[in-house]
Design a protein around this motif. Sequence first.
Motif, PDB file in Angstrom:
ATOM      1  N   HIS A 148       0.829  -1.204   0.000  1.00 36.17           N
ATOM      2  CA  HIS A 148       0.000   0.000   0.000  1.00 36.17           C
ATOM      3  C   HIS A 148       0.866   1.259   0.000  1.00 36.17           C
ATOM      4  CE1 HIS A 148      -3.409  -2.570   0.874  1.00 36.17           C
ATOM      5  NE2 HIS A 148      -2.742  -3.084   1.887  1.00 36.17           N
ATOM      6  N   PRO A 149       0.293   2.390  -0.411  1.00 37.37           N
ATOM      7  CA  PRO A 149       1.038   3.644  -0.312  1.00 37.37           C
ATOM      8  C   PRO A 149       1.179   4.090   1.146  1.00 37.37           C
ATOM      9  CG  PRO A 149      -1.068   3.973  -1.473  1.00 37.37           C
ATOM     10  CD  PRO A 149      -0.996   2.550  -1.067  1.00 37.37           C
ATOM     11  N   ILE A 150       2.364   4.605   1.468  1.00 41.71           N
ATOM     12  CA  ILE A 150       2.607   5.165   2.789  1.00 41.71           C
ATOM     13  C   ILE A 150       2.991   6.629   2.617  1.00 41.71           C
ATOM     14  CG2 ILE A 150       3.186   3.009   3.980  1.00 41.71           C
ATOM     15  CD1 ILE A 150       6.146   3.638   3.527  1.00 41.71           C
ATOM     16  N   ILE A 151       2.459   7.461   3.508  1.00 45.95           N
ATOM     17  CA  ILE A 151       2.725   8.896   3.470  1.00 45.95           C
ATOM     18  C   ILE A 151       3.460   9.269   4.744  1.00 45.95           C
ATOM     19  CG2 ILE A 151       1.687  11.206   3.464  1.00 45.95           C
ATOM     20  CD1 ILE A 151      -0.698   9.958   1.902  1.00 45.95           C
ATOM     21  N   MET A 152       4.543  10.030   4.573  1.00 41.90           N
ATOM     22  CA  MET A 152       5.339  10.453   5.729  1.00 41.90           C
ATOM     23  C   MET A 152       5.945  11.821   5.445  1.00 41.90           C
ATOM     24  SD  MET A 152       8.646   8.000   5.072  1.00 41.90           S
ATOM     25  CE  MET A 152       7.906   6.912   3.841  1.00 41.90           C
ATOM     26  N   GLY A 153       6.416  12.453   6.500  1.00 47.64           N
ATOM     27  CA  GLY A 153       7.144  13.704   6.356  1.00 47.64           C
ATOM     28  C   GLY A 153       8.601  13.438   6.025  1.00 47.64           C
ATOM     29  N   ARG A 154       9.294  14.486   5.590  1.00 42.82           N
ATOM     30  CA  ARG A 154      10.700  14.365   5.192  1.00 42.82           C
ATOM     31  C   ARG A 154      11.572  13.880   6.354  1.00 42.82           C
ATOM     32  NH1 ARG A 154      14.643  17.593   6.245  1.00 42.82           N
ATOM     33  NH2 ARG A 154      13.265  19.321   6.733  1.00 42.82           N
ATOM     34  N   GLU A 162      -1.991  16.863  -1.583  1.00 40.05           N
ATOM     35  CA  GLU A 162      -1.388  16.315  -2.793  1.00 40.05           C
ATOM     36  C   GLU A 162      -0.998  14.845  -2.596  1.00 40.05           C
ATOM     37  OE1 GLU A 162       2.261  17.563  -5.823  1.00 40.05           O
ATOM     38  OE2 GLU A 162       1.868  18.796  -4.060  1.00 40.05           O
ATOM     39  N   ALA A 163      -0.454  14.534  -1.430  1.00 37.45           N
ATOM     40  CA  ALA A 163      -0.045  13.152  -1.131  1.00 37.45           C
ATOM     41  C   ALA A 163      -1.241  12.207  -1.149  1.00 37.45           C
ATOM     42  CB  ALA A 163       0.657  13.099   0.224  1.00 37.45           C
ATOM     43  N   ILE A 164      -2.327  12.615  -0.498  1.00 30.30           N
ATOM     44  CA  ILE A 164      -3.523  11.768  -0.445  1.00 30.30           C
ATOM     45  C   ILE A 164      -4.147  11.626  -1.827  1.00 30.30           C
ATOM     46  CG2 ILE A 164      -5.883  11.641   0.460  1.00 30.30           C
ATOM     47  CD1 ILE A 164      -4.726  12.798   3.113  1.00 30.30           C
ATOM     48  N   LYS A 165      -4.195  12.698  -2.578  1.00 28.75           N
ATOM     49  CA  LYS A 165      -4.755  12.660  -3.936  1.00 28.75           C
ATOM     50  C   LYS A 165      -3.988  11.650  -4.798  1.00 28.75           C
ATOM     51  CE  LYS A 165      -5.791  15.668  -7.851  1.00 28.75           C
ATOM     52  NZ  LYS A 165      -5.699  17.029  -8.388  1.00 28.75           N
ATOM     53  N   PHE A 166      -2.666  11.693  -4.722  1.00 29.39           N
ATOM     54  CA  PHE A 166      -1.860  10.755  -5.496  1.00 29.39           C
ATOM     55  C   PHE A 166      -2.064   9.323  -4.997  1.00 29.39           C
ATOM     56  CE2 PHE A 166       1.867   8.294  -6.567  1.00 29.39           C
ATOM     57  CZ  PHE A 166       2.016   8.582  -7.909  1.00 29.39           C
ATOM     58  N   LYS A 186      -5.119   7.370  -6.126  1.00 27.24           N
ATOM     59  CA  LYS A 186      -5.068   6.859  -7.491  1.00 27.24           C
ATOM     60  C   LYS A 186      -4.458   5.455  -7.535  1.00 27.24           C
ATOM     61  CE  LYS A 186      -4.621  11.398  -9.643  1.00 27.24           C
ATOM     62  NZ  LYS A 186      -3.746  12.306 -10.386  1.00 27.24           N
ATOM     63  N   LEU A 187      -3.672   5.118  -6.511  1.00 25.44           N
ATOM     64  CA  LEU A 187      -2.974   3.835  -6.478  1.00 25.44           C
ATOM     65  C   LEU A 187      -3.722   2.753  -5.721  1.00 25.44           C
ATOM     66  CD1 LEU A 187       0.571   5.202  -5.552  1.00 25.44           C
ATOM     67  CD2 LEU A 187      -0.273   4.589  -7.826  1.00 25.44           C
ATOM     68  N   ASP A 188      -4.433   3.144  -4.651  1.00 27.17           N
ATOM     69  CA  ASP A 188      -4.974   2.155  -3.724  1.00 27.17           C
ATOM     70  C   ASP A 188      -6.045   2.820  -2.871  1.00 27.17           C
ATOM     71  OD1 ASP A 188      -5.335   0.145  -1.726  1.00 27.17           O
ATOM     72  OD2 ASP A 188      -3.204  -0.344  -1.731  1.00 27.17           O
ATOM     73  N   GLU A 189      -7.033   2.041  -2.455  1.00 24.95           N
ATOM     74  CA  GLU A 189      -8.046   2.600  -1.550  1.00 24.95           C
ATOM     75  C   GLU A 189      -7.572   2.616  -0.096  1.00 24.95           C
ATOM     76  OE1 GLU A 189     -10.803  -1.355  -0.829  1.00 24.95           O
ATOM     77  OE2 GLU A 189     -11.262  -0.044  -2.519  1.00 24.95           O
ATOM     78  N   PHE A 205      15.698  15.883  -3.080  1.00 25.98           N
ATOM     79  CA  PHE A 205      15.338  14.763  -3.947  1.00 25.98           C
ATOM     80  C   PHE A 205      15.961  13.487  -3.406  1.00 25.98           C
ATOM     81  CE2 PHE A 205      16.437  11.827  -7.370  1.00 25.98           C
ATOM     82  CZ  PHE A 205      15.187  11.605  -7.905  1.00 25.98           C
ATOM     83  N   GLU A 206      15.226  12.406  -3.485  1.00 29.91           N
ATOM     84  CA  GLU A 206      15.727  11.078  -3.113  1.00 29.91           C
ATOM     85  C   GLU A 206      15.216  10.080  -4.144  1.00 29.91           C
ATOM     86  OE1 GLU A 206      17.553   9.704  -0.398  1.00 29.91           O
ATOM     87  OE2 GLU A 206      18.089  11.747   0.158  1.00 29.91           O
ATOM     88  N   GLU A 207      16.071   9.177  -4.554  1.00 33.73           N
ATOM     89  CA  GLU A 207      15.709   8.123  -5.501  1.00 33.73           C
ATOM     90  C   GLU A 207      14.711   7.162  -4.853  1.00 33.73           C
ATOM     91  OE1 GLU A 207      15.740   6.716  -9.185  1.00 33.73           O
ATOM     92  OE2 GLU A 207      17.242   8.214  -8.635  1.00 33.73           O
ATOM     93  N   GLY A 208      13.681   6.764  -5.596  1.00 25.60           N
ATOM     94  CA  GLY A 208      12.763   5.724  -5.139  1.00 25.60           C
ATOM     95  C   GLY A 208      11.576   6.209  -4.328  1.00 25.60           C
ATOM     96  N   ILE A 209      11.409   7.527  -4.207  1.00 29.46           N
ATOM     97  CA  ILE A 209      10.256   8.048  -3.478  1.00 29.46           C
ATOM     98  C   ILE A 209       9.578   9.129  -4.317  1.00 29.46           C
ATOM     99  CG2 ILE A 209      11.232   7.563  -1.192  1.00 29.46           C
ATOM    100  CD1 ILE A 209      11.868  10.574  -0.968  1.00 29.46           C
ATOM    101  N   LEU A 210       8.325   9.388  -3.992  1.00 29.50           N
ATOM    102  CA  LEU A 210       7.590  10.490  -4.599  1.00 29.50           C
ATOM    103  C   LEU A 210       7.574  11.621  -3.586  1.00 29.50           C
ATOM    104  CD1 LEU A 210       5.710  11.691  -6.788  1.00 29.50           C
ATOM    105  CD2 LEU A 210       3.812  10.709  -5.495  1.00 29.50           C
ATOM    106  N   ILE A 211       7.995  12.803  -3.991  1.00 33.14           N
ATOM    107  CA  ILE A 211       8.016  13.959  -3.104  1.00 33.14           C
ATOM    108  C   ILE A 211       6.909  14.909  -3.518  1.00 33.14           C
ATOM    109  CG2 ILE A 211       9.394  15.889  -2.226  1.00 33.14           C
ATOM    110  CD1 ILE A 211      11.885  14.162  -3.031  1.00 33.14           C
ATOM    111  N   VAL A 212       6.075  15.284  -2.553  1.00 29.05           N
ATOM    112  CA  VAL A 212       4.969  16.200  -2.801  1.00 29.05           C
ATOM    113  C   VAL A 212       5.040  17.347  -1.797  1.00 29.05           C
ATOM    114  CG1 VAL A 212       3.487  14.419  -3.803  1.00 29.05           C
ATOM    115  CG2 VAL A 212       3.387  14.874  -1.344  1.00 29.05           C
ATOM    116  N   GLY A 213       4.327  18.424  -2.100  1.00 30.04           N
ATOM    117  CA  GLY A 213       4.414  19.609  -1.263  1.00 30.04           C
ATOM    118  C   GLY A 213       3.368  19.732  -0.176  1.00 30.04           C
ATOM    119  N   SER A 214       2.357  18.832  -0.166  1.00 24.78           N
ATOM    120  CA  SER A 214       1.293  18.952   0.834  1.00 24.78           C
ATOM    121  C   SER A 214       0.638  17.601   1.108  1.00 24.78           C
ATOM    122  CB  SER A 214       0.221  19.931   0.352  1.00 24.78           C
ATOM    123  OG  SER A 214      -0.499  19.373  -0.734  1.00 24.78           O
ATOM    124  N   ILE A 215      -0.032  17.519   2.246  1.00 29.96           N
ATOM    125  CA  ILE A 215      -0.806  16.323   2.588  1.00 29.96           C
ATOM    126  C   ILE A 215      -1.897  16.102   1.544  1.00 29.96           C
ATOM    127  CG2 ILE A 215      -2.529  15.440   4.228  1.00 29.96           C
ATOM    128  CD1 ILE A 215       0.309  15.039   5.186  1.00 29.96           C
TER     129      ILE A 215
END
Length: 164
Positions: free
Chosen positions: A38-44, A81-85, A88-91, A69-79
């Motif tokens: 599943h997608p996981i969302i975390m802070g930097r 944006e993170a949830i929206k992305f 799209k991948l998983d409920e 920037f870090e290889e292998g992760i998606l970086i977004v500017g807000s919660i």
Amino acid sequence: MITIVVAMGLKNEIGADNQLLWHLPKDLKHFKEITSGHPIIMGRKTYESIGKPLPNRTNIVVSRKKDWFEEGILIVGSIKEAIKFAKKLDENIFIIGGGNIYEQTIDLADKLEVTQVEAELDADVFFPKINPKIWEKTSETCHEKDEKNNYNFCFQTLQKKSEI
């Protein structure tokens, strides 16, 4: 479904100096079991404390640093944006920290997966207060400390109460 996953002490403490306060292999195994696939969302800062992308999960990191920037992760500017992305991948989306991210998402979450550690330790990061008018414990499994896990702890699942 948005689920927050957190290990916290008796005073809601979750970390100090960008590190966890305890080493609990059973908790790490539990974390892996519920978040894998599943997608996981975390802070930097949480990502930096882990040090690498967690395998078999889409690692989404919220950061205001534009040049980071870090290889292998998606970086977004807000919660948001993170949830929206992630949707799209998983409920099933998992929020894994840290303190600022938990504060921003506790009202958005449907479920809390809490590892309640029976300890009071010095900390500089805390989980928000869990309001019993909003959250209801639906399950709990407790474990005694042993040679690998240095504190007693309980896995607790809390569901957001239905609107009346």
